[in-house]
Design a protein around this motif. Structure first.
Motif, mmCIF file in Angstrom:
data_model
loop_
_atom_site.group_PDB
_atom_site.id
_atom_site.type_symbol
_atom_site.label_atom_id
_atom_site.label_comp_id
_atom_site.label_asym_id
_atom_site.label_seq_id
_atom_site.Cartn_x
_atom_site.Cartn_y
_atom_site.Cartn_z
ATOM 1 N N ALA A 34 0.855 -1.184 0.000
ATOM 2 C CA ALA A 34 0.000 0.000 0.000
ATOM 3 C C ALA A 34 0.888 1.229 0.000
ATOM 4 O O ALA A 34 1.943 1.234 0.610
ATOM 5 C CB ALA A 34 -0.900 -0.001 1.226
ATOM 6 N N LYS A 35 0.469 2.256 -0.717
ATOM 7 C CA LYS A 35 1.204 3.516 -0.715
ATOM 8 C C LYS A 35 0.602 4.427 0.338
ATOM 9 O O LYS A 35 -0.610 4.598 0.399
ATOM 10 C CB LYS A 35 1.129 4.200 -2.079
ATOM 11 C CG LYS A 35 2.076 3.658 -3.085
ATOM 12 C CD LYS A 35 2.098 4.545 -4.312
ATOM 13 C CE LYS A 35 3.112 4.032 -5.300
ATOM 14 N NZ LYS A 35 3.196 4.870 -6.471
ATOM 15 N N LEU A 36 1.476 4.986 1.168
ATOM 16 C CA LEU A 36 1.032 5.925 2.182
ATOM 17 C C LEU A 36 1.721 7.260 1.946
ATOM 18 O O LEU A 36 2.917 7.304 1.707
ATOM 19 C CB LEU A 36 1.392 5.429 3.588
ATOM 20 C CG LEU A 36 0.732 4.136 4.045
ATOM 21 C CD1 LEU A 36 1.287 3.727 5.391
ATOM 22 C CD2 LEU A 36 -0.758 4.311 4.124
ATOM 23 N N SER A 37 0.968 8.311 2.049
ATOM 24 C CA SER A 37 1.568 9.636 1.941
ATOM 25 C C SER A 37 2.247 9.963 3.264
ATOM 26 O O SER A 37 2.011 9.316 4.286
ATOM 27 C CB SER A 37 0.506 10.686 1.617
ATOM 28 O OG SER A 37 -0.342 10.848 2.738
ATOM 29 N N VAL A 38 3.075 10.982 3.254
ATOM 30 C CA VAL A 38 3.738 11.434 4.472
ATOM 31 C C VAL A 38 2.693 11.806 5.515
ATOM 32 O O VAL A 38 2.834 11.488 6.700
ATOM 33 C CB VAL A 38 4.676 12.624 4.166
ATOM 34 C CG1 VAL A 38 5.223 13.221 5.440
ATOM 35 C CG2 VAL A 38 5.793 12.197 3.233
ATOM 36 N N GLU A 39 1.613 12.435 5.079
ATOM 37 C CA GLU A 39 0.550 12.821 5.999
ATOM 38 C C GLU A 39 -0.090 11.594 6.645
ATOM 39 O O GLU A 39 -0.393 11.589 7.843
ATOM 40 C CB GLU A 39 -0.515 13.670 5.288
ATOM 41 C CG GLU A 39 -0.020 15.033 4.836
ATOM 42 C CD GLU A 39 0.787 14.997 3.535
ATOM 43 O OE1 GLU A 39 0.701 13.997 2.773
ATOM 44 O OE2 GLU A 39 1.518 15.961 3.298
ATOM 45 N N ASP A 40 -0.314 10.528 5.848
ATOM 46 C CA ASP A 40 -0.888 9.294 6.392
ATOM 47 C C ASP A 40 0.020 8.685 7.453
ATOM 48 O O ASP A 40 -0.440 8.247 8.499
ATOM 49 C CB ASP A 40 -1.120 8.260 5.289
ATOM 50 C CG ASP A 40 -2.272 8.619 4.364
ATOM 51 O OD1 ASP A 40 -3.155 9.393 4.786
ATOM 52 O OD2 ASP A 40 -2.281 8.125 3.224
ATOM 53 N N VAL A 41 1.304 8.656 7.176
ATOM 54 C CA VAL A 41 2.258 8.092 8.135
ATOM 55 C C VAL A 41 2.256 8.912 9.416
ATOM 56 O O VAL A 41 2.187 8.360 10.517
ATOM 57 C CB VAL A 41 3.687 8.020 7.527
ATOM 58 C CG1 VAL A 41 4.709 7.629 8.588
ATOM 59 C CG2 VAL A 41 3.715 7.054 6.358
ATOM 60 N N ARG A 52 -0.111 10.791 10.616
ATOM 61 C CA ARG A 52 -1.383 10.595 11.307
ATOM 62 C C ARG A 52 -1.377 9.265 12.058
ATOM 63 O O ARG A 52 -1.774 9.191 13.226
ATOM 64 C CB ARG A 52 -2.544 10.633 10.312
ATOM 65 C CG ARG A 52 -3.913 10.457 10.970
ATOM 66 C CD ARG A 52 -5.049 10.441 9.942
ATOM 67 N NE ARG A 52 -4.823 9.545 8.810
ATOM 68 C CZ ARG A 52 -4.972 8.210 8.855
ATOM 69 N NH1 ARG A 52 -5.329 7.622 9.969
ATOM 70 N NH2 ARG A 52 -4.771 7.484 7.784
ATOM 71 N N ARG A 53 -0.883 8.213 11.418
ATOM 72 C CA ARG A 53 -0.849 6.900 12.073
ATOM 73 C C ARG A 53 0.086 6.905 13.279
ATOM 74 O O ARG A 53 -0.221 6.302 14.298
ATOM 75 C CB ARG A 53 -0.433 5.826 11.079
ATOM 76 C CG ARG A 53 -1.515 5.523 10.069
ATOM 77 C CD ARG A 53 -1.120 4.421 9.140
ATOM 78 N NE ARG A 53 -2.190 4.131 8.202
ATOM 79 C CZ ARG A 53 -2.311 2.986 7.568
ATOM 80 N NH1 ARG A 53 -1.427 2.024 7.753
ATOM 81 N NH2 ARG A 53 -3.305 2.783 6.729
ATOM 82 N N VAL A 54 1.201 7.586 13.165
ATOM 83 C CA VAL A 54 2.129 7.684 14.301
ATOM 84 C C VAL A 54 1.470 8.436 15.442
ATOM 85 O O VAL A 54 1.553 8.035 16.603
ATOM 86 C CB VAL A 54 3.456 8.358 13.877
ATOM 87 C CG1 VAL A 54 4.295 8.727 15.087
ATOM 88 C CG2 VAL A 54 4.232 7.439 12.948
#
Length: 100
Positions: free
Chosen positions: A70-77, A79-81
């Motif tokens: 899956a591709k995650l944007s920097v923003e997604d990463v 947010r998950r952190v």
């Protein structure tokens, strides 16, 4: 798929035992390149070389044990952190209850 590249200037030191016209391996932005030692350069002297590095996109690839990616944007990463982080209040409350 065409990858974006950009020019990057690297400073290279001529290693011992290498003569003009021979190639040496250099690294830039985590990528490996071969550059040619120019004429008139002695071991220990430096020169600048321009290499074309592949521009890394703002996405991170993750894969699971099943091999799915899956591709995650920097923003997604980010947010998950942030979701993984526990507030100080929650941590102290849990510690307090543990010690009762």
């Amino acid at each position: 798929i065409e990858k974006k590249t950009k020019d990057k200037t690297v400073t290279v030191t001529c290693p011992d035992g290498i003569q003009a016209g021979q190639n040496v391996e250099v690294s830039a932005d985590g990528q490996q390149f071969q550059v040619t030692i120019p004429e008139g350069l002695a071991p220990g002297e430096t020169f600048e070389a321009t290499v074309k590095v592949i521009v890394k996109e703002g996405n991170t690839m993750i894969s699971s044990e099943t091999g799915q990616q899956a591709k995650l944007s920097v923003e997604d990463v980010n947010r998950r952190v942030a979701e993984l982080q526990t507030s100080f209040f929650s941590q102290s409350n849990a510690l307090f209850r543990k010690n009762l």
